[in-house]
Write a protein that holds these residues in place. Structure first.
Motif, PDB file in Angstrom:
ATOM      1  N   TRP A   1     -63.388 -22.162   9.039  1.00  0.00           N
ATOM      2  CA  TRP A   1     -63.100 -22.044  10.302  1.00  0.00           C
ATOM      3  C   TRP A   1     -63.213 -23.018  11.149  1.00  0.00           C
ATOM      4  O   TRP A   1     -64.282 -23.665  11.499  1.00  0.00           O
ATOM      5  CB  TRP A   1     -64.194 -20.666  10.727  1.00  0.00           C
ATOM      6  CG  TRP A   1     -64.163 -20.473  12.107  1.00  0.00           C
ATOM      7  CD1 TRP A   1     -63.112 -20.293  12.845  1.00  0.00           C
ATOM      8  CD2 TRP A   1     -65.222 -19.781  12.954  1.00  0.00           C
ATOM      9  NE1 TRP A   1     -63.363 -19.794  14.250  1.00  0.00           N
ATOM     10  CE2 TRP A   1     -64.728 -19.733  14.173  1.00  0.00           C
ATOM     11  CE3 TRP A   1     -66.570 -19.665  12.584  1.00  0.00           C
ATOM     12  CZ2 TRP A   1     -65.439 -19.202  15.170  1.00  0.00           C
ATOM     13  CZ3 TRP A   1     -67.582 -18.865  13.610  1.00  0.00           C
ATOM     14  CH2 TRP A   1     -66.821 -18.899  14.981  1.00  0.00           C
TER      15      TRP A   1
ATOM     16  N   PRO B   1     -55.854 -18.743  14.710  1.00  0.00           N
ATOM     17  CA  PRO B   1     -57.016 -19.199  13.836  1.00  0.00           C
ATOM     18  C   PRO B   1     -56.613 -20.178  12.744  1.00  0.00           C
ATOM     19  O   PRO B   1     -55.581 -19.936  12.148  1.00  0.00           O
ATOM     20  CB  PRO B   1     -57.866 -18.093  13.526  1.00  0.00           C
ATOM     21  CG  PRO B   1     -56.938 -17.029  13.460  1.00  0.00           C
ATOM     22  CD  PRO B   1     -55.824 -17.483  14.430  1.00  0.00           C
TER      23      PRO B   1
ATOM     24  N   ALA C   1     -58.228 -22.111   9.084  1.00  0.00           N
ATOM     25  CA  ALA C   1     -59.111 -22.246   7.930  1.00  0.00           C
ATOM     26  C   ALA C   1     -59.443 -23.433   7.643  1.00  0.00           C
ATOM     27  O   ALA C   1     -60.384 -23.834   6.839  1.00  0.00           O
ATOM     28  CB  ALA C   1     -58.625 -21.156   6.822  1.00  0.00           C
TER      29      ALA C   1
END
Length: 378
Positions: free
Chosen positions: A125, A283, A285
């Motif tokens: 993250w 977002p 990873a």
């Protein structure tokens, strides 16, 4: 006054007893308190309007009860009610990042004995500026850059200016972050993201050995950032900017000399800025996004506005900020044609930096180039 609706009792809101496996709610609780105080409403009136016990509200604001324990649907309802009661929309958006910061603090402090880098939440993250600065708020007391100033003082009495994280928790956090970075260092590419982010968070530690520890853990035989993008490139960028916080400019100069200047490095730098500042809102990873998309897949004008806010004397990594503005305008010629106000703002900040100390020869040359270019467009 008792809750007005049975489905909003503490038991239904949290799904269990206070802090049942949820740990601290320090950051989100403090931000929740900021939201209430900026409406000018007392705890009594606010809890009545929300339909909750005053003790529940006090628990959230103090961090004794974590807002992360509130069920997702109830939390959405709570945020809608905060907006209805006059809560600042900007602060309500930041509440999600504050909850993220609390979850990271709790994982790091409560679950230190991880054996694999992949088990750590920071291994998959990529943090944004807002979440990182929420963490820094609790760790250092420095308010996030995105936190708007209050229009008026708190309703009554002195109040803490930042979330209160006990000293022993801060010490434990930094200790576990160092261990995570060392674990990730031996995990190859699988630990690359965790290593980079742990190193960056460790830079907020004011211990006397922090700068030397950061420099040593990233030491490589070649002593240079590799040409082109790699996980080491991303590491070196983060560590270089982190070390400027401790007064070390040499690592940043080395990174800029070796890691920037070619198409891959420049694109990776701008892609990272776009994500860090929230221009690219999807977002991530892992760090591959820095080179997975062309450096024009985001709103370049919005990015330029974000970077312009970082062109101020006294900022530790000012050389990188200057170069990033210079590189963006070189990539997107004519970008300022639709934003003359931004051009004037940039020109004023460039002039102020030219009159300031503490910038490198390269940065000064880039400022002179920006100055003449902006004169032609403003």
């Amino acid at each position: 006054m008792a809750p007005q609706n049975g489905d909003r009792t503490l038991e239904r809101l949290t799904g269990g007893s206070p802090r049942a496996g949820q740990g601290f709610g320090t950051v989100s609780g403090h931000l929740f308190k900021e939201i209430r105080e900026r409406t000018g409403t007392s705890q009594d009136r606010f809890s009545q309007a929300l339909g909750i016990d005053k003790s529940t509200l006090q628990g959230w604001e103090s961090g004794r009860r974590s807002l992360n324990a509130v069920r997702a649907g109830s939390l959405r309802t709570l945020k809608r009610n905060l907006l209805r009661l006059g809560g600042d929309p900007t602060l309500l958006l930041l509440l999600d990042q504050a909850l993220d910061a609390d979850s990271i603090i709790n994982f790091v402090v409560d679950d230190p004995a991880i054996e694999k880098a992949a088990d750590h939440p920071l291994a998959s993250w990529v943090l944004t500026r807002d979440t990182t600065h929420m963490l820094a708020w609790a760790l250092t007391g420095i308010a996030p850059a995105s936190l708007p100033p209050a229009d008026k003082p708190a309703r009554r009495g002195p109040t803490p200016a930042s979330p209160h994280l006990p000293a022993e928790v801060r010490t434990a956090f930094f200790g576990q972050m160092r261990r995570a970075a060392e674990l990730a260092k031996g995990s190859g590419d699988d630990g690359a993201l965790l290593r980079r982010q742990a190193l960056y968070l460790c830079s907020y530690d004011t211990s006397t050995d922090t700068a030397s520890w950061l420099a040593e853990i990233r030491r490589r035989p070649a002593q240079a950032t590799p040409k082109g993008w790699s996980p080491d490139w991303a590491d070196d960028r983060s560590v270089a900017t982190s070390l400027t916080r401790h007064g070390d400019q040499d690592a940043l100069a080395a990174f800029m000399a070796n890691g920037l200047g070619d198409e891959i490095g420049e694109a990776a730098n701008l892609n990272y800025w776009a994500y860090w500042l929230g221009i690219d809102a999807l977002p991530k990873a892992d760090d591959q996004f820095m080179v997975a998309a062309p450096a024009q897949s985001w709103d370049a004008l919005a990015l330029l506005r974000g970077l312009a806010d970082r062109l101020k004397p006294g900022i530790a990594a000012i050389d990188l900020n200057i170069h990033s503005v210079w590189a963006l305008l070189a990539l997107r010629k004519g970008l300022l044609a639709a934003a003359p106000d931004l051009g004037r703002t940039l020109q004023a900040r460039v002039v102020a930096l030219l009159d300031a100390d503490g910038i490198s020869t390269q940065a000064r040359e880039e400022l002179i180039s920006l100055h003449y270019g902006l004169k032609l467009t403003t």
